[in-house]
Design an enzyme around this catalytic site. Structure first.
Site: not given
Ligand code: ADP
Length: 402
Positions: A180, A7, A241, A386, A90
């Protein structure tokens, strides 16, 4: 078969080496602050740890650290690089080009490159990761890319279009892509398995609540809507965010404060959310602790988050025409039980019943069903994974290509 999962971010590269015979993690770690000063962490499945400050000028140099750690006599887990059968990456943005995982070839690399404008920091970093693997492993070790957006590619047009002039969709592919996806895919499938039902017969709402958060409506195993948009800024408020806003808030503040688009981007992505509201921290643990001690802005941040989760769950319940299961995952979803309780108690009007005792027990790695037997909807806490999805996709594609 051993698969290395990568990743790669703009200044970091996380990895896991997974033994697909039993899906166990042989080693994992992170190269941090690539191109800055550099820090490398490595832990084996048996608990051996190795950590050093080391300069890594680029992703290839970071990858050399990973390779050396995996092969090391003390803390290594393989004796020969040839033991790594494939590498899975990823990739954040697959745009409208990629609706499933792919074996890396020149065309796939060109595709990821063409999507850089939609995810400048991420996709450029993923390509560096892929090229670093090529430098270190050579062309014979197959590489696979797994896209964060792919699971959301089943969204209907009416869910992914924004009501700006259509030409911007045609010219720049401006639309909702979501994020996601790998996590939402994993926990929705795992939820169906745990319920002992075929996912085709289920309506599931998955809440991935972490530093970045998104909520997804999954109907029969297919995404029909998701809260993140063109970029991972949309949806519910997050650590730093904003989540969704009236777009005029952006133009208004930019004008008043004389901010450029990139300064505004920093404000929306890095200075807002929990951090912006509480003024304390982007981390839910810090903000929750301050709220408990009576800090008003921290309490407001928590109230806003819980309210926004509730609104998404309510609206996706309407979109799906009811839900069979509600799933909580990621750092906050798996640990901050008070948010789960707050949201689920507000859903009691529709027969949702949370077991408060189980809810409080299922944190820090304990997980399972937190609804009562007579609840109209099953509520689950399911740890996301993941990396495992990436490793499984990599294995499947590599085996199919043989
Ligand atoms: P990322 O999106 O970076 O992968 P995570 O999924 O780890 O982030 O989520 C980070 C958030 O989860 C933080 O706000 C943190 O407070 C919360 N969190 C993570 N671990 C725990 C824990 N053990 N207990 C409570 N909250 C946690």
């Amino acid at each position: 078969m051993k698969i290395l999962v990568i990743n790669a971010g703009s200044s970091s590269m996380k990895y896991q080496l997974i033994d697909m015979n039993d899906e166990s993690v042989l080693a994992k770690g992170n190269c941090e602050r690539i191109g800055i000063d550099g820090h490398f962490k490595h832990t084996t499945g048996t608990g051996k740890k190795y950590e050093i400050d080391v300069t890594m000028n680029n992703h290839t140099e970071a990858f050399v650290q990973i390779k050396d750690a995996l092969l090391d006599k003390e803390h290594g887990v393989i004796t020969d690089l040839g033991e790594v059968s494939a590498i899975g990456h990823r990739v954040v943005q697959g745009g409208a080009l990629f609706s499933e995982s792919k074996i890396v070839d020149d065309e796939v690399i060109a595709g990821i490159e063409s999507l850089i404008p939609l995810a400048p920091l991420h996709n450029a970093a993923h390509l560096q990761g892929i090229r670093a693997c090529l430098d270190v492993f050579g062309k014979d070790v197959p590489q696979v890319v797994v896209f964060d957006t792919a699971f959301h590619s089943t969204m209907p047009e009416k869910a992914y279009m924004y009501a700006v002039p259509y030409e911007f969709y045609e010219k720049y592919a401006v639309r909702r892509y979501g994020a996601h996806g790998t996590s939402h895919r994993y926990v929705s499938q795992r939820c169906a398995e745990l319920m002992g039902k075929d996912i085709k017969d289920l309506k599931i709402i998955t809440c991935h609540l972490g530093n970045g958060s998104s909520i997804t409506a999954v109907d029969g195993g297919k995404v029909v809507d998701t809260s993140m948009g063109l970029t991972p800024l949309d949806g519910i408020m997050m650590g730093t965010r904003t989540g969704s806003l009236d777009p005029s808030v952006v133009t208004f503040i930019a004008e008043k404060e004389n901010l450029s688009p990139s300064e505004m981007d920093t404000l929306l992505n890095k200075k807002s959310g929990f951090l912006g509201i509480s003024g304390i921290s982007s981390d839910d643990r810090d903000v929750s602790e301050a709220a408990e001690k009576g800090n008003k802005r921290a309490k407001l941040a928590i109230d806003m988050l819980e309210y926004q989760i509730l609104k998404y769950v309510g609206s996706y319940n309407a979109v799906l025409g009811g839900m069979d299961a509600l799933v909580f995952t990621a750092g906050i979803g798996e640990n901050q039980y008070s948010h789960r309780a707050s949201v689920c108690h507000k859903l009691e009007y529709m027969g949702v019943k949370i077991d408060d005792k189980l809810n409080e027990e299922y944190i820090h790695g304990n997980w399972g069903k937190i609804s009562t037997p007579d609840s109209s909807v099953e509520i689950w806490v399911i740890p996301t994974n993941e990396e495992l999805v990436i490793a499984r996709d990599t294995k499947a594609l590599v085996e199919a290509s043989k």
